[in-house]
Design an enzyme around this catalytic site. Structure first.
Site, PDB file in Angstrom:
ATOM      1  N   LYS A   1      -2.983  22.097  -8.281  1.00  0.00           N
ATOM      2  CA  LYS A   1      -2.253  23.093  -9.405  1.00  0.00           C
ATOM      3  C   LYS A   1      -1.449  22.522 -10.405  1.00  0.00           C
ATOM      4  O   LYS A   1      -0.623  21.636  -9.997  1.00  0.00           O
ATOM      5  CB  LYS A   1      -1.454  24.141  -8.245  1.00  0.00           C
ATOM      6  CG  LYS A   1      -2.344  24.800  -7.431  1.00  0.00           C
ATOM      7  CD  LYS A   1      -1.292  25.922  -6.722  1.00  0.00           C
ATOM      8  CE  LYS A   1      -2.121  26.884  -5.793  1.00  0.00           C
ATOM      9  NZ  LYS A   1      -1.311  26.929  -4.666  1.00  0.00           N
TER      10      LYS A   1
ATOM     11  N   GLU B   1       0.995  -1.176   0.194  1.00  0.00           N
ATOM     12  CA  GLU B   1      -0.076   0.184  -0.083  1.00  0.00           C
ATOM     13  C   GLU B   1       0.947   1.284  -0.117  1.00  0.00           C
ATOM     14  O   GLU B   1       1.857   1.446   0.868  1.00  0.00           O
ATOM     15  CB  GLU B   1      -1.056  -0.106   1.196  1.00  0.00           C
ATOM     16  CG  GLU B   1      -1.830   1.226   1.068  1.00  0.00           C
ATOM     17  CD  GLU B   1      -2.747   1.574   2.383  1.00  0.00           C
ATOM     18  OE1 GLU B   1      -3.871   2.277   1.920  1.00  0.00           O
ATOM     19  OE2 GLU B   1      -2.448   1.142   3.405  1.00  0.00           O
TER      20      GLU B   1
ATOM     21  N   ASP C   1      -2.534  12.108  -2.533  1.00  0.00           N
ATOM     22  CA  ASP C   1      -2.773  13.892  -2.603  1.00  0.00           C
ATOM     23  C   ASP C   1      -3.128  14.101  -4.140  1.00  0.00           C
ATOM     24  O   ASP C   1      -2.279  13.815  -5.128  1.00  0.00           O
ATOM     25  CB  ASP C   1      -1.358  14.230  -2.206  1.00  0.00           C
ATOM     26  CG  ASP C   1      -1.330  13.952  -0.619  1.00  0.00           C
ATOM     27  OD1 ASP C   1      -2.031  13.981   0.244  1.00  0.00           O
ATOM     28  OD2 ASP C   1      -0.105  13.617  -0.285  1.00  0.00           O
TER      29      ASP C   1
HETATM   30  C1  SAM Z   1      -4.475  11.970   1.581  1.00  0.00           C
HETATM   31  S1  SAM Z   1      -3.638  10.840   2.495  1.00  0.00           S
HETATM   32  C2  SAM Z   1      -4.329   9.310   2.327  1.00  0.00           C
HETATM   33  C3  SAM Z   1      -4.082   8.450   3.463  1.00  0.00           C
HETATM   34  C4  SAM Z   1      -4.820   6.876   3.247  1.00  0.00           C
HETATM   35  N1  SAM Z   1      -4.480   6.350   2.111  1.00  0.00           N
HETATM   36  C5  SAM Z   1      -6.119   7.308   3.620  1.00  0.00           C
HETATM   37  O1  SAM Z   1      -7.195   7.121   2.574  1.00  0.00           O
HETATM   38  O2  SAM Z   1      -6.615   7.517   4.773  1.00  0.00           O
HETATM   39  C6  SAM Z   1      -2.126  10.595   1.467  1.00  0.00           C
HETATM   40  C7  SAM Z   1      -0.953   9.785   2.282  1.00  0.00           C
HETATM   41  O3  SAM Z   1      -0.037   9.417   1.341  1.00  0.00           O
HETATM   42  C8  SAM Z   1       1.120   9.818   1.825  1.00  0.00           C
HETATM   43  N2  SAM Z   1       2.210  10.235   0.623  1.00  0.00           N
HETATM   44  C9  SAM Z   1       2.359  11.039   0.004  1.00  0.00           C
HETATM   45  N3  SAM Z   1       3.265  11.123  -0.917  1.00  0.00           N
HETATM   46  C10 SAM Z   1       3.860   9.885  -0.725  1.00  0.00           C
HETATM   47  C11 SAM Z   1       5.227   9.370  -1.119  1.00  0.00           C
HETATM   48  N4  SAM Z   1       5.819   9.879  -2.224  1.00  0.00           N
HETATM   49  N5  SAM Z   1       5.433   8.062  -0.506  1.00  0.00           N
HETATM   50  C12 SAM Z   1       4.888   7.747   0.548  1.00  0.00           C
HETATM   51  N6  SAM Z   1       3.740   8.229   1.109  1.00  0.00           N
HETATM   52  C13 SAM Z   1       3.389   9.320   0.404  1.00  0.00           C
HETATM   53  C14 SAM Z   1       0.884  11.357   2.856  1.00  0.00           C
HETATM   54  O4  SAM Z   1       1.797  11.360   3.488  1.00  0.00           O
HETATM   55  C15 SAM Z   1      -0.316  10.619   3.055  1.00  0.00           C
HETATM   56  O5  SAM Z   1      -0.240  10.161   4.403  1.00  0.00           O
END
Ligand code: SAM
Length: 174
Positions: free
Chosen positions: A83, A4, A79
């Site tokens: 933009k 994941e 995320d």
């Molecule tokens: C919007 S949150 C969603 C978290 C979870 N999947 C949920 O649905 O509740 C996005 C997560 O992805 C992580 N994340 C973003 N870019 C990442 C990367 N390049 N490698 C690992 N984690 C990443 C962020 O730190 C964050 O915890």
């Protein structure tokens, strides 16, 4: 093994891993606070088939993952970086899809869920452009999803309270 990417507080992993003891789960989370939170949950529940790694998932997959190691890669509520100048930060890119394809086993699946319409169109564009690598399949809810949920992650639950729409697809490696 199933991976994941961006596992946040680890909710999907702590719900799903006990239901599939024959599968090893690896969460990859970049945020130290979320990584610690998720690791602590896993430790307290004594889950033996799930690990969490603090890393940038794009870098980890590109430089550290061997070929054909994952049966499923999960990416939920990534995320959206709305933009235009930030689109290059999105986890799904032409280059990262090539890496995800390499790491997946034959017929392995990349499962994508988002609430963000423009990110969804971005996913659809990438799926069409790389139709030589992946077949598009309907998304099947994991066993651990609660009633009426798609996956049951923290972000899904938060956005459900806001009545946001959800979009989901599975890309199966050819
Ligand atoms: C919007 S949150 C969603 C978290 C979870 N999947 C949920 O649905 O509740 C996005 C997560 O992805 C992580 N994340 C973003 N870019 C990442 C990367 N390049 N490698 C690992 N984690 C990443 C962020 O730190 C964050 O915890």
């Amino acid at each position: 093994m199933e991976i994941e990417i961006g596992s946040g507080k680890g909710t999907f992993l702590v719900q799903q891993a006990p239901l599939r003891p024959q599968v090893n789960y690896l969460g990859i989370e970049r945020s130290l606070a979320y990584y610690r939170y998720a690791a602590n949950r896993m430790r307290r529940r004594r889950l033996s088939n799930v690990m969490i790694l603090r890393a940038d998932a794009a870098q980890f997959i590109r430089f550290w993952c061997a070929d054909d190691v994952a049966s499923v890669i999960h990416l939920y509520f990534s995320d959206p970086w709305p933009k235009k100048r930030h689109h290059k930060r999105r986890l799904i890119q032409d280059s990262s899809l090539r890496e995800l394809h390499r790491v997946l086993q034959s017929r392995g699946e990349l499962r994508l869920v988002t609430d963000h319409e423009e990110l969804w169109r971005w996913y659809e564009g990438h799926a069409q452009r790389h139709a030589q690598w992946f077949d598009r399949r309907p998304f099947e809810r994991p066993e651990s999803a609660g009633a009426g949920e798609i996956v049951g992650t923290n972000f899904e639950r938060k956005y459900r309270r806001e009545a946001r729409p959800f979009y989901a697809m599975t890309l199966q490696k050819k």
